[in-house]
Design an enzyme around this catalytic site. Structure first.
Site, PDB file in Angstrom:
ATOM      1  N   LEU A 184       0.806  -1.220   0.000  1.00 49.63           N
ATOM      2  CA  LEU A 184       0.000   0.000   0.000  1.00 49.63           C
ATOM      3  C   LEU A 184       0.842   1.274   0.000  1.00 49.63           C
ATOM      4  O   LEU A 184       0.314   2.349   0.242  1.00 49.63           O
ATOM      5  CB  LEU A 184      -0.950   0.017   1.205  1.00 49.63           C
ATOM      6  CG  LEU A 184      -2.080  -1.015   1.156  1.00 49.63           C
ATOM      7  CD1 LEU A 184      -2.900  -0.962   2.439  1.00 49.63           C
ATOM      8  CD2 LEU A 184      -2.987  -0.776  -0.049  1.00 49.63           C
ATOM      9  N   PRO A 223       1.822  -8.962   3.294  1.00 46.37           N
ATOM     10  CA  PRO A 223       0.978  -9.010   2.109  1.00 46.37           C
ATOM     11  C   PRO A 223       1.539  -8.341   0.853  1.00 46.37           C
ATOM     12  O   PRO A 223       0.873  -8.343  -0.174  1.00 46.37           O
ATOM     13  CB  PRO A 223      -0.287  -8.295   2.563  1.00 46.37           C
ATOM     14  CG  PRO A 223       0.177  -7.291   3.541  1.00 46.37           C
ATOM     15  CD  PRO A 223       1.337  -7.945   4.239  1.00 46.37           C
ATOM     16  N   CYS A 283       3.114  -0.980   8.923  1.00 49.95           N
ATOM     17  CA  CYS A 283       1.654  -0.875   8.780  1.00 49.95           C
ATOM     18  C   CYS A 283       0.972  -2.233   8.654  1.00 49.95           C
ATOM     19  O   CYS A 283      -0.027  -2.491   9.308  1.00 49.95           O
ATOM     20  CB  CYS A 283       1.308  -0.024   7.568  1.00 49.95           C
ATOM     21  SG  CYS A 283       2.044   1.621   7.621  1.00 49.95           S
ATOM     22  N   HIS A 284       1.503  -3.076   7.775  1.00 49.67           N
ATOM     23  CA  HIS A 284       0.800  -4.330   7.480  1.00 49.67           C
ATOM     24  C   HIS A 284       1.673  -5.570   7.605  1.00 49.67           C
ATOM     25  O   HIS A 284       1.226  -6.666   7.307  1.00 49.67           O
ATOM     26  CB  HIS A 284       0.194  -4.255   6.078  1.00 49.67           C
ATOM     27  CG  HIS A 284      -0.721  -3.080   5.934  1.00 49.67           C
ATOM     28  ND1 HIS A 284      -0.346  -1.931   5.278  1.00 49.67           N
ATOM     29  CD2 HIS A 284      -1.956  -2.861   6.402  1.00 49.67           C
ATOM     30  CE1 HIS A 284      -1.337  -1.051   5.340  1.00 49.67           C
ATOM     31  NE2 HIS A 284      -2.323  -1.587   6.010  1.00 49.67           N
ATOM     32  N   GLY A 285       2.949  -5.391   7.989  1.00 53.88           N
ATOM     33  CA  GLY A 285       3.784  -6.538   8.305  1.00 53.88           C
ATOM     34  C   GLY A 285       4.587  -7.154   7.182  1.00 53.88           C
ATOM     35  O   GLY A 285       5.210  -8.190   7.388  1.00 53.88           O
TER      36      GLY A 285
END
Length: 182
Positions: free
Chosen positions: A120, A153, A138-140
């Site tokens: 993202l 991801p 943020c999302h790993g």
């Protein structure tokens, strides 16, 4: 004769006003010539190539620069990182890429990549995560030392911008093979 009175004051004013008018006129005439030497708007918008001096960068250090408004990571890999990254099996990667496809031939110690997560667009933190590279807070997502995604991801590796080595200690981002990238 000792006192010039108002005539001397008028004369001084006329000299100053004339000089000021000439200065403004000369500036107005010179301005188009000076302005014509600046790059046109399309060139500025496209982003001129950026030179980066590599000599002050230490082993293992990551330097952030901006080209065309985008974050670029310039990383000097250690010998251990180079050895470890070359040994990673392609089967362990989300977006398989060899070590040699991520660096320029003869300059194995240098990684130049865009600095935004491919999930993202977050900015991953250097020297963090399980793979000696970057991790996205943020999302790993996690990337190894040469920017290959190892845990999602994020779907793809950190992209490599166009760049070329001018010398062993200087690169030009935005130029490949001696030509500027459009």
């Amino acid at each position: 004769m000792a006192d010039e009175g108002p005539q001397g004051t008028k004369r001084d004013f006329l000299f100053l006003a004339t000089g000021a008018g000439l200065a403004v006129g000369a500036g107005a005439v010179a301005w188009p010539f000076v302005a014509s030497m600046a790059p046109d708007a399309a060139t500025v918008a496209a982003g001129a190539p950026l030179e980066v001096d590599l000599s002050p960068i230490q082993d293992g250090q990551i330097v952030n620069v901006f080209w065309r408004g985008k974050l670029i990571f310039v990383r000097k890999l250690t010998e251990k990182e180079i050895t470890d990254m070359k040994a990673v099996p392609l089967s362990e990667m989300i977006d398989p890429a060899t070590f040699d496809s991520r660096v320029k031939k003869g300059h194995d110690q240098w990684l130049v990549s865009y600095g935004n997560c491919t999930h993202l667009g977050c900015v991953p933190i250097g020297h963090s995560g399980n793979y000696e590279g970057w991790s996205c807070p943020c999302h790993g997502s996690q990337f190894d030392a040469v920017g290959r995604v190892r845990r999602g991801p994020a779907p793809t590796n950190l992209p490599i911008p166009p760049y070329a080595f001018e010398t062993d200690t200087k690169i030009k981002i935005g130029e490949e093979g001696g030509k500027a990238v459009a």
